[in-house]
Design an enzyme around this catalytic site. Structure first.
Site, PDB file in Angstrom:
ATOM      1  CB  SER A 127      -0.935   0.017   1.206  1.00  0.00           C
ATOM      2  OG  SER A 127      -0.191  -0.116   2.400  1.00  0.00           O
ATOM      3  CG  ASP A 178      -4.457   5.187   6.949  1.00  0.00           C
ATOM      4  OD1 ASP A 178      -3.254   5.226   7.284  1.00  0.00           O
ATOM      5  OD2 ASP A 178      -4.864   4.501   5.992  1.00  0.00           O
ATOM      6  CG  HIS A 215      -1.260   3.740   4.491  1.00  0.00           C
ATOM      7  ND1 HIS A 215      -2.469   3.230   4.894  1.00  0.00           N
ATOM      8  CD2 HIS A 215      -0.564   2.708   3.960  1.00  0.00           C
ATOM      9  CE1 HIS A 215      -2.512   1.932   4.610  1.00  0.00           C
ATOM     10  NE2 HIS A 215      -1.371   1.589   4.046  1.00  0.00           N
TER      11      HIS A 215
END
Ligand code: NAG
Ligand code: NAG
Ligand code: NAG
Ligand code: NAG
Ligand code: NAG
Length: 379
Positions: free
Chosen positions: A36, A343, A346
């Site tokens: 991610s 969050d 990240h």
């Protein structure tokens, strides 16, 4: 070779602050592999879309990225004058003429035994990403030879001239934590992780890839999701508040990764492999948050509850039914650009931009070549 050394020396004398940087590679494409940290839509296309408010700052809607805006890979593309990378798995509106992104959220180097639906990791592990790349190379060229999709698939020589970027490994370490392995047990698995990583790089080299830009892994012990789960049971904390034993696992991974890169430079001698110390760049922003004008580096901008505005059960964008209406409970902060953690897992766009600005000129790289010169071999 002699000429090259001489001309580099000359450049050094004339422009002491931009060693090697005038050797521009003109990369026509980027092929990215990872998790991610660099997913631009793969996971969202295949498994579950990133919900609002993801993407709110730059794209003004979810854009398959796990941030409020652009990721480091987006800044890499911008800086090389290339379009943002389409996710290989995304069949809507994609354009692969200047590369493709194989990264997905929750990807690991090693295939995991726990499936995504049982709380596991992405099935698009690095070995799968390499199979996708290999298939993409062959099939895109077969299609182009028929005269089709000429304006949305890369030209043949783009694969060998491209920059191949990698940012993966963080989830292999957290997967071990999820399985309740001890840190020693996780460390014992690192050589296998790195071995599988090296195999993928060698395979891409065999297929013609030459320029490799490899990010090492982040300081795990400084991430909100790790603090949330483990701070209560981890007394060893550094002066910035990061959990020392988890940072040491990341450092151990990075030492082994670096050793593998050194070995690869011998095994695949025509490759230019740039090892980028993201650990230090990410640790720098977290440890210097205040001086740099950022708010508390451990508090998530977008989240809900807990000590850090983060709950693993109610992550950014989570909804709940309140008085019969579905509402977002884990919301964004007013000004994401003032925060480092988006969050809890990240970085915000602002943090990614700061990190990118540190690494782009080669200050964190071995060899110390800038991004645009990353076709420069160190051997
Ligand atoms: C998955 O299970 C196999 C067989 O037990 C084991 O060899 C392998 O290391 C496991 N993989 C991971 C990532 O834990
Ligand atoms: C894909 O992007 C390239 C370069 O940005 C552009 O020239 C081309 O027209 C685009 N193809 C499509 C199908 O939009
Ligand atoms: C790990 O430990 C936690 C807390 O003791 C437990 O809830 C969880 O089920 C364990 N996970 C595994 C995979 O054993
Ligand atoms: C839910 O409805 C009740 C009664 O109308 C009201 O008092 C309460 O504030 C509402 N709760 C929320 C979170 O809106
Ligand atoms: C995190 O919580 C949400 C509500 O769940 C607030 O909207 C955000 O402002 C808050 N962010 C920070 C940095 O405190």
């Amino acid at each position: 070779m002699e000429f090259k050394v001489y001309s580099l020396l000359l450049i050094f004398l004339l422009l002491p602050n931009s060693v090697l940087s005038s050797n521009k590679c003109n990369f026509p494409a980027i092929f990215n592999f990872g998790d991610s940290n660099s997913d631009t839509g793969g996971f969202s296309a295949a498994f579950r879309q990133a919900p609002p408010p993801y993407g709110e700052t730059f794209f003004h809607a979810p854009a398959g990225r796990y941030s409020d805006g652009r990721l480091i890979i987006d800044f890499i593309a911008e800086s090389l004058g290339l379009p943002y990378l389409s996710a290989f798995l995304d069949s809507v509106g994609s354009n692969f003429s200047h590369g493709a992104n194989f990264a997905t959220y929750a990807s690991t180097i090693r295939p995991q035994n726990l499936s995504l639906s049982s709380g596991g990791y992405s099935p698009i592990s690095l070995d799968v990403q390499q199979v996708e790349y290999s298939g993409f190379l062959t099939r895109s060229q077969a299609v182009r030879e028929k005269g089709l999709s000429l304006d949305s698939l890369p030209e043949k020589d783009y694969f060998s001239r491209a920059l191949h970027t990698f940012d993966i490994g963080q989830n292999d370490l957290t997967a071990g934590l999820d399985l309740n392995l001890t840190l020693e047990e996780i460390k014992a698995q690192v050589p296998d992780m790195i071995g599988q990583y090296s195999c993928v790089i060698k395979e891409i080299y065999r297929l013609g890839g030459r320029a490799f830009w490899i990010h090492n892994t982040a300081p795990l012990g400084c991430f909100t999701y790790v603090l949330d789960a483990l701070a209560a049971t981890t007394p060893e904390v550094d002066r910035y508040g990061c959990l020392i034993p988890y940072n040491e696992v990341s450092q151990y991974f990075n030492v082994k990764l670096y050793e593998a890169v050194v070995l690869l430079r011998e095994e695949i001698p025509l490759a230019a492999i740039t090892y980028v110390d993201m650990y230090s760049a990410k640790y720098a922003i977290i440890s210097q948050a205040e001086e740099l004008g950022f708010e508390d580096p451990f508090r998530a901008c977008c989240g809900y509850g807990g000590d850090y505005n983060y709950s693993r059960f109610t992550r950014c964008g989570s909804k709940a039914v309140v008085n019969g209406t579905e509402v977002v409970v884990a919301k964004s902060c007013k000004d994401p650009s003032a925060w480092i953690s988006w969050d809890g897992l990240h970085f915000t766009e602002a943090a990614s931009k700061w990190i990118f600005d540190q690494i782009v000129d080669g200050s964190f790289s071995d060899p110390p070549v800038s991004l645009e010169s990353a076709c420069t071999r160190s051997n």
